[in-house]
Design a protein around this motif. Sequence first.
Motif: not given
Ligand SMILES: Cc1cc2nc3c(=O)[nH]c(=O)nc-3n(C[C@H](O)[C@H](O)[C@H](O)COP(=O)(O)OP(=O)(O)OC[C@H]3O[C@@H](n4cnc5c(N)ncnc54)[C@H](O)[C@@H]3O)c2cc1C
Length: 386
Positions: A241-242, A268, A292-293
Amino acid sequence: MYDLFQNTEVAYELKKTSQIRKSIFLFRLITKRFLVKTLSSTTLFFLKIGLPIKWLLKATIYEQFCGGISINECSATIKKMKDKNVYSILDYSIESLQNEKDFDNACEKKLTIIKLSKENKLPFSVFKPTSIGSYELFKKKSSIDILNDEEKLNWLNIEKRFDKIFQYAKNQKVKVLVDAEEFEVQNAIDELVLKMMKKYNDGDEAIIYNTVQLYRKDRIEYLKKLIKLRNGYRLGFKLVRGAYMEKERQMSIEMAYESPICKTKDETDKNFNEALKLLFNNISGLDIFVASHNEESNYLVIDIMKKSSIKNNSRNIWFCQLFGMGDHITYNLSKKGYNVAKILPFGPVKNLIPYLIRRAQENSSVDSQTNRELNLLKKELLRRSN
Ligand SMILES: Cc1cc2nc3c(=O)[nH]c(=O)nc-3n(C[C@H](O)[C@H](O)[C@H](O)COP(=O)(O)OP(=O)(O)OC[C@H]3O[C@@H](n4cnc5c(N)ncnc54)[C@H](O)[C@@H]3O)c2cc1C
């Protein structure tokens, strides 16, 4: 199917009861947004003025999210996870390097980690592009500005380091995930990684995976473009997601440009799930790494795989969570025979502070999965006490 991740006995089998209690304590702390903000800035301040708080960090948040200072300190964790068919991805953290010699050293370190991964039969390695080249140079290369002669030379060095890493990884048969970073440096990363995919992803499995941040509004178009242009090479995509949302929002306000990030969490989430569907519709030419989590996104992948009669252990599809998070997803997926990995950050406490602050901020977000995880940890504690 939608109760798969609720099995806490499987999820926390590797954790002692005392560790579960500690995780509950930590997650309770970091779900408090105000506390995270205050603790992040005071920690940075204490470190700056030289207060000896590293031991405190090491015994708490570091222990939850990191494997250890050295590879030796990580080896018991790597083995325990591997016994459950969960493969560690060794992530040695070096942040904020400045000169070319440091970048060369960092590149050599990546090669050592690929070698260690091979020796430990770990299929993936990972690296952050700006750990082997100047952030400012990635930023300039991503913009419309022209590089001066010195910058051109340094950019060539970055290309050489990328090439060295991927060539070695291909020889060792260890796949490489390239992390995604801030919007202002990502264009240059994307272009370079695509160039390398064309060169090295020539087999029936991708060696190189680029990371796609679905909190960006433009990423579905980016994926469509790459799929359309694909010609005789395999694409590898790690979907996330970022992680830099707050920083991106702040930067777009300060520099007065339209934010590249989706306005809401819901947007997102939709983007992430749309990307999954798009990639699965084109699965014959690409490999997918779901990082993703988010339970719904992981269930969606399982669902698509079932409906498309894709085997659980198909070598082109991987799931991954970060060490210390999402264990209910990781271990329940591996138990069902899916390919699962876990990013295992390691290195000196000082180097991992920016990473730890990102994890704490992400977990303190109202929409994050942490509250669910906290409830599952409590459920497991109760189950064990009965
Ligand atoms: C194995 C692994 C590798 C990763 N590698 C990278 C990487 O290379 N680069 C990178 O940037 N991140 C990376 N991440 C982190 C990832 O981008 C997320 O920040 C993190 O995993 C949380 O997202 P989620 O899908 O797990 O869960 P969720 O908890 O469902 O999503 C949270 C995410 O949703 C988005 N979000 C939350 N609130 C809002 C809002 N109000 N408006 C818009 N979007 C919103 C944000 O991205 C936030 O991190 C990685 C994560 C994992 C698990």
